[in-house]
Design an enzyme around this catalytic site. Sequence first.
Site, PDB file in Angstrom:
ATOM      1  N   SER A  49       2.226  -1.995   0.754  1.00 24.32           N
ATOM      2  CA  SER A  49       2.463  -3.407   1.049  1.00 24.32           C
ATOM      3  C   SER A  49       3.914  -3.698   1.446  1.00 24.32           C
ATOM      4  O   SER A  49       4.166  -4.525   2.317  1.00 24.32           O
ATOM      5  CB  SER A  49       2.044  -4.282  -0.132  1.00 24.32           C
ATOM      6  OG  SER A  49       2.682  -3.861  -1.316  1.00 24.32           O
ATOM      7  N   CYS A  79      -6.788  -4.113  -0.836  1.00 26.64           N
ATOM      8  CA  CYS A  79      -5.660  -3.525  -1.574  1.00 26.64           C
ATOM      9  C   CYS A  79      -4.326  -4.093  -1.079  1.00 26.64           C
ATOM     10  O   CYS A  79      -4.014  -5.237  -1.372  1.00 26.64           O
ATOM     11  CB  CYS A  79      -5.717  -2.000  -1.527  1.00 26.64           C
ATOM     12  SG  CYS A  79      -4.661  -1.227  -2.758  1.00 26.64           S
ATOM     13  N   ARG A 106       1.268  -6.072  -8.295  1.00 21.91           N
ATOM     14  CA  ARG A 106       1.165  -4.758  -7.634  1.00 21.91           C
ATOM     15  C   ARG A 106       1.148  -3.630  -8.659  1.00 21.91           C
ATOM     16  O   ARG A 106       1.724  -3.743  -9.731  1.00 21.91           O
ATOM     17  CB  ARG A 106       2.322  -4.584  -6.663  1.00 21.91           C
ATOM     18  CG  ARG A 106       2.299  -5.633  -5.560  1.00 21.91           C
ATOM     19  CD  ARG A 106       3.656  -5.817  -4.965  1.00 21.91           C
ATOM     20  NE  ARG A 106       4.039  -4.630  -4.224  1.00 21.91           N
ATOM     21  CZ  ARG A 106       5.237  -4.089  -4.270  1.00 21.91           C
ATOM     22  NH1 ARG A 106       6.172  -4.587  -5.028  1.00 21.91           N
ATOM     23  NH2 ARG A 106       5.505  -3.018  -3.558  1.00 21.91           N
ATOM     24  N   HIS A 171     -10.990  -0.142  -2.144  1.00 22.58           N
ATOM     25  CA  HIS A 171     -11.085   0.329  -0.760  1.00 22.58           C
ATOM     26  C   HIS A 171     -12.515   0.590  -0.298  1.00 22.58           C
ATOM     27  O   HIS A 171     -12.948   1.742  -0.275  1.00 22.58           O
ATOM     28  CB  HIS A 171     -10.281   1.618  -0.608  1.00 22.58           C
ATOM     29  CG  HIS A 171      -8.823   1.431  -0.834  1.00 22.58           C
ATOM     30  ND1 HIS A 171      -7.993   0.854   0.101  1.00 22.58           N
ATOM     31  CD2 HIS A 171      -8.039   1.706  -1.909  1.00 22.58           C
ATOM     32  CE1 HIS A 171      -6.766   0.792  -0.369  1.00 22.58           C
ATOM     33  NE2 HIS A 171      -6.760   1.297  -1.596  1.00 22.58           N
ATOM     34  N   GLU A 173     -13.464   0.773   2.564  1.00 23.17           N
ATOM     35  CA  GLU A 173     -13.399   1.583   3.786  1.00 23.17           C
ATOM     36  C   GLU A 173     -13.379   3.077   3.487  1.00 23.17           C
ATOM     37  O   GLU A 173     -13.556   3.891   4.381  1.00 23.17           O
ATOM     38  CB  GLU A 173     -12.168   1.171   4.624  1.00 23.17           C
ATOM     39  CG  GLU A 173     -10.803   1.599   4.072  1.00 23.17           C
ATOM     40  CD  GLU A 173     -10.250   0.668   2.974  1.00 23.17           C
ATOM     41  OE1 GLU A 173     -11.028  -0.142   2.436  1.00 23.17           O
ATOM     42  OE2 GLU A 173      -9.050   0.790   2.659  1.00 23.17           O
TER      43      GLU A 173
END
Lengths: 207, 295
Positions: A49, A79, A106, A171, A173
């Site tokens: 990030s 995320c 975080r 995630h 993905e």
Amino acid sequence: MPTIGVLALQGDFREHCQRLRSIGVATREVRLPVHLDGLDGLVLPGGESTTIARLLQRFGLQEPLRERARAGFPLWGTCAGAILLGDAVPGLDRAPLGLLPIMVERNAYGRQIDSFETDLDVPALGAKPFHAVFIRAPRIASVGSGVEVLARHEGDPVIVRRGPLLATTFHPELTSDVRLHDYFMTECVGPAESAAKALPTLAGGSH
Amino acid sequence: MVVETGTITVKSGLAEMLKGGVIMDVVTPEHAQIAQEAGACAVMALERVPADIRKTGGVARMSDPTLIRGIIESVSIPVMAKCRIGHFVEASILQALGVDYIDESEVLTPADEKHHINKWDYTVPFVCGARDLGEALRRTAEGAAMIRTKGEAGTGNIVEAVRHMRAVQGTIRRLRALGDDELGAFAKEQAAPVALLRETRDLGRLPVVNFAAGGVATPADAALMMRLGADGVFVGSGIFKSQEPARMAQAIVQATTHFNDDAILAEISAGLGSAMPGIELSEIPELERLAQRGW
């Protein structure tokens, strides 16, 4: 066919593109404001990030994204992407996009050795649990008004949504289950598209 | 619900998150903060940058845990650290310190000339160097969750990293044309397991993330490696041996994102001060080349 952008400044944008293409969605990698033209939505992928926040600022993407979001543009952050969508992120040394009223901590579960995978109950996706991979994951510490919590892990929200904005702290993905990608398309992008088509009529129809 | 840590998905998952980013070698917490401010997606803690290891010689080992702790406390991005090839106790110490990735690295003096660490034994993931596809898959078979080219660290010369990346990508292109009946002979030639070769063939790429490393000194070097198929870039001496480390670091980060945009590359490559002084490979005797450590 809708075209969804995937923010490609840093992180696992390739995996999001693959998942979206596997369900028949056209994708475009977004690195500059000009790449946003004509998109029906944008995914902010996993990554680092602090790195992505700097590159968003350096290449002038923050304001164009905020403007679009105010007009109902669908966005999904996973995320690092969820961190950037948030409006309060303690310790992030650049301003997040601030589009979703959530406070995000975080690396809240510890360091990499504490990264984990587990099954989640997600009623919105049906009875079958969703297998979720959490990598140095953030924690949604609190949610503001209008934010719907779609799933929790040990009490903490891990999928949240407000209208066309979706955030997941893990995630989807990285696994082959595309139900969340489908959900984003039908629940966030679909209604936004219909609303955009209806807009000229409602506004008196200038063209 | 069952919660599992240290799985290969979780280990390789962090490498997936580092893609498109730059991992920078740092020796001190101050270096680490400069790297994070420039946009590094992770830092690599080591005792001396490779250019200094090359210059001062002697045995290069894992960093002092005090320095590693200091670096972990000074940044929020992932912290990697190097251990010697085959030195499984250094690796265990690094895991106990809470580093996010271990680089079992040829840049340090090898502790074992025959055996690499059995990386399956650890919860923390490992990255390892490779010069070709066979070496990359041998490390993957030992449990490495991420691969990088070896290049020739500390030289500021990109030629070896290019050689290694081209070797991996070129061999994958050859592999993709092979039938199942040809995999056995190819496995023998590459000294790599058939199952991993089959997986690589079917994916059309390595089963784990593959970064470039060893000789990256400019934004153009980083973009070159990305165009050759690297998933991201490690920069060792190239940052802190350049004239203006903070600016060079930021430019290399931006070049790794915009590796295909020539106009942006031209803009960010301008006025960076001098890059690290380089070394011509022919000036380094064969025995002093770091890339030939490991097998």
